[in-house]
Design a protein around this motif. Sequence first.
Motif, mmCIF file in Angstrom:
data_model
loop_
_atom_site.group_PDB
_atom_site.id
_atom_site.type_symbol
_atom_site.label_atom_id
_atom_site.label_comp_id
_atom_site.label_asym_id
_atom_site.label_seq_id
_atom_site.Cartn_x
_atom_site.Cartn_y
_atom_site.Cartn_z
ATOM 1 N N ALA A 69 -16.777 24.325 -36.453
ATOM 2 C CA ALA A 69 -17.466 24.771 -35.237
ATOM 3 C C ALA A 69 -17.026 24.015 -33.987
ATOM 4 C CB ALA A 69 -18.974 24.638 -35.413
ATOM 5 N N THR A 70 -16.287 22.937 -34.136
ATOM 6 C CA THR A 70 -15.868 22.178 -32.952
ATOM 7 C C THR A 70 -14.926 22.977 -32.052
ATOM 8 O OG1 THR A 70 -14.086 21.153 -34.240
ATOM 9 C CG2 THR A 70 -16.163 19.930 -34.050
ATOM 10 N N PHE A 71 -14.299 24.028 -32.613
ATOM 11 C CA PHE A 71 -13.417 24.834 -31.756
ATOM 12 C C PHE A 71 -14.217 25.510 -30.652
ATOM 13 C CE2 PHE A 71 -14.829 28.392 -34.399
ATOM 14 C CZ PHE A 71 -14.801 29.481 -33.522
ATOM 15 N N LEU A 72 -15.517 25.752 -30.902
ATOM 16 C CA LEU A 72 -16.362 26.352 -29.870
ATOM 17 C C LEU A 72 -16.606 25.396 -28.715
ATOM 18 C CD1 LEU A 72 -18.885 28.235 -32.186
ATOM 19 C CD2 LEU A 72 -17.306 29.299 -30.560
ATOM 20 N N LEU A 73 -16.629 24.097 -28.999
ATOM 21 C CA LEU A 73 -16.732 23.114 -27.911
ATOM 22 C C LEU A 73 -15.486 23.144 -27.034
ATOM 23 C CD1 LEU A 73 -18.282 20.030 -29.757
ATOM 24 C CD2 LEU A 73 -19.406 21.534 -28.102
ATOM 25 N N GLU A 74 -14.331 23.263 -27.662
ATOM 26 C CA GLU A 74 -13.080 23.355 -26.902
ATOM 27 C C GLU A 74 -13.064 24.625 -26.053
ATOM 28 O OE1 GLU A 74 -9.417 21.580 -29.031
ATOM 29 O OE2 GLU A 74 -10.607 22.503 -30.619
ATOM 30 N N PHE A 75 -13.528 25.726 -26.648
ATOM 31 C CA PHE A 75 -13.588 26.979 -25.892
ATOM 32 C C PHE A 75 -14.569 26.855 -24.736
ATOM 33 C CE2 PHE A 75 -15.158 31.417 -25.349
ATOM 34 C CZ PHE A 75 -13.968 31.972 -24.919
ATOM 35 N N MET A 76 -15.682 26.159 -24.956
ATOM 36 C CA MET A 76 -16.678 25.960 -23.898
ATOM 37 C C MET A 76 -16.070 25.170 -22.741
ATOM 38 S SD MET A 76 -20.361 23.997 -24.179
ATOM 39 C CE MET A 76 -20.898 25.001 -25.564
ATOM 40 N N ILE A 77 -15.332 24.106 -23.071
ATOM 41 C CA ILE A 77 -14.685 23.285 -22.036
ATOM 42 C C ILE A 77 -13.715 24.119 -21.213
ATOM 43 C CG2 ILE A 77 -13.067 21.366 -21.694
ATOM 44 C CD1 ILE A 77 -14.342 20.060 -24.174
ATOM 45 N N LEU A 78 -13.104 25.112 -21.851
ATOM 46 C CA LEU A 78 -12.125 25.957 -21.158
ATOM 47 C C LEU A 78 -12.790 27.074 -20.368
ATOM 48 C CD1 LEU A 78 -9.023 26.671 -20.869
ATOM 49 C CD2 LEU A 78 -9.400 28.249 -22.772
ATOM 50 N N VAL A 79 -13.728 27.787 -20.986
ATOM 51 C CA VAL A 79 -14.210 29.040 -20.414
ATOM 52 C C VAL A 79 -15.193 28.822 -19.255
ATOM 53 C CG1 VAL A 79 -16.197 29.399 -21.946
ATOM 54 C CG2 VAL A 79 -14.954 31.370 -21.034
ATOM 55 N N ILE A 80 -16.000 27.762 -19.293
ATOM 56 C CA ILE A 80 -16.997 27.575 -18.229
ATOM 57 C C ILE A 80 -16.345 27.303 -16.871
ATOM 58 C CG2 ILE A 80 -18.849 26.067 -17.389
ATOM 59 C CD1 ILE A 80 -19.940 25.983 -20.212
ATOM 60 N N PRO A 81 -15.439 26.316 -16.751
ATOM 61 C CA PRO A 81 -14.821 26.114 -15.422
ATOM 62 C C PRO A 81 -14.009 27.312 -14.949
ATOM 63 C CG PRO A 81 -13.773 24.723 -17.080
ATOM 64 C CD PRO A 81 -14.996 25.280 -17.710
ATOM 65 N N PHE A 82 -13.336 28.006 -15.869
ATOM 66 C CA PHE A 82 -12.565 29.178 -15.451
ATOM 67 C C PHE A 82 -13.487 30.309 -15.009
ATOM 68 C CE2 PHE A 82 -8.889 27.125 -17.319
ATOM 69 C CZ PHE A 82 -7.855 27.611 -16.542
ATOM 70 N N SER A 83 -14.621 30.475 -15.674
ATOM 71 C CA SER A 83 -15.570 31.519 -15.276
ATOM 72 C C SER A 83 -16.151 31.235 -13.899
ATOM 73 C CB SER A 83 -16.694 31.639 -16.318
ATOM 74 O OG SER A 83 -16.192 32.054 -17.567
ATOM 75 N N ILE A 84 -16.525 29.984 -13.647
ATOM 76 C CA ILE A 84 -17.060 29.611 -12.334
ATOM 77 C C ILE A 84 -15.996 29.797 -11.256
ATOM 78 C CG2 ILE A 84 -17.996 27.725 -10.952
ATOM 79 C CD1 ILE A 84 -19.931 28.867 -13.007
ATOM 80 N N ALA A 85 -14.747 29.454 -11.578
ATOM 81 C CA ALA A 85 -13.663 29.609 -10.604
ATOM 82 C C ALA A 85 -13.410 31.082 -10.292
ATOM 83 C CB ALA A 85 -12.386 28.955 -11.132
ATOM 84 N N ILE A 86 -13.430 31.938 -11.309
ATOM 85 C CA ILE A 86 -13.236 33.376 -11.087
ATOM 86 C C ILE A 86 -14.349 33.929 -10.221
ATOM 87 C CG2 ILE A 86 -13.263 35.626 -12.238
ATOM 88 C CD1 ILE A 86 -11.823 34.260 -14.601
#
Length: 355
Positions: A139-156
């Motif tokens: 399940a740690t891959f979801l933490l990595e995805f979270m680190i990636l997707v949240i800043p990119f979503s806010i930037a978009i």
Amino acid sequence: MFHKGLWMRNQKLAAPAVWAVYLSLFFFLPFFFFGEAQSLQTQVDEFDLQASQLSFSFHGVQIALFMTLILVGFASLLIGPERTTHSTDLTFSLPFKRKDIFLSKWMFGAVHITTGLLVNLLLCMLIVRFTILNEIADATFLLEFMILVIPFSIAIFTFSMFIGTIAGSMISQFILSFIFLFFPIGFFSLIGTFLMFHGVQLDMLNGLNEGSLNTFGDFIATATLPVPVFEFAYYTDVVDNIYGSVSDHTRMPNYLILLSPLIYFAVTFPLGIWFFSCTKNENNGRLLVFEKGKRFFSFGVIFCFALAFGMAGGNLFSSFNNPSLISYYFSASIGAVLSYFVLRKIMNIRLGLSK
């Protein structure tokens, strides 16, 4: 920055997008993971398999494109309808500074986007922890995805809010936001083709998942906000079918890629506040709000269409080893002329609805 009246007004404007954010994230994340867990459990029960003999995969592209549309739509509903219905006069007459109005819109969107992602990704972690997926995936891959997707979503979202401060209607904000989000990958591809026709070869492949930022393709992918989320992937491989052995792999872009949303945010957020503070309402409903930017915008559109027509026409009438500059420039001229006359018509169209 936070005013109850502004928050309620934003809720009224963007209610459909708020529901879309939460429902789409729930469908693409927890619902998907639970469905995968049920499917894998069924295989174990019906075919007498071990969980470690099964595989699982999750790809960022499953959510990235639709999420980009939702984020752009969210920003468009916060700014665009007021321009399209010419109700910005009412908004600007409220006892708040324009800066505070823009900040309240941005905060409203950022809070819902971050909350939606955190809640649904945490639900995914619980599903992985308490279902058959726990025996297959980490399940740690979801933490990595979270680190990636949240800043990119806010930037978009922030970038689309910025486009809303210069676009004259909801439709033009949505279209221009989507175009300019993918503009780097399209524009630099056109530049790469232009240079190729003139004897300069560029490495257009990208290696974001190899920990490198060395090629022209890496630069393109880094400069295009949604692409790193597209590139994310997690998958498991069955190493031993008999005894049940699984290895997992996470295809995560280099963490330097996180500089991309930070740069986008650092540039577009203050510009958005500034443009929103000095916007004029005379051009509401048109393609662009500011008259001074129309010449620059028109030049850019004509230039890009010329490059696009040149690429299409040049490739059509050229061989791989013998590019034809004549066909390239002839096609580019056609594209420039056509785009000039079409753009003249579009720039003068006023889209508007009654209040």
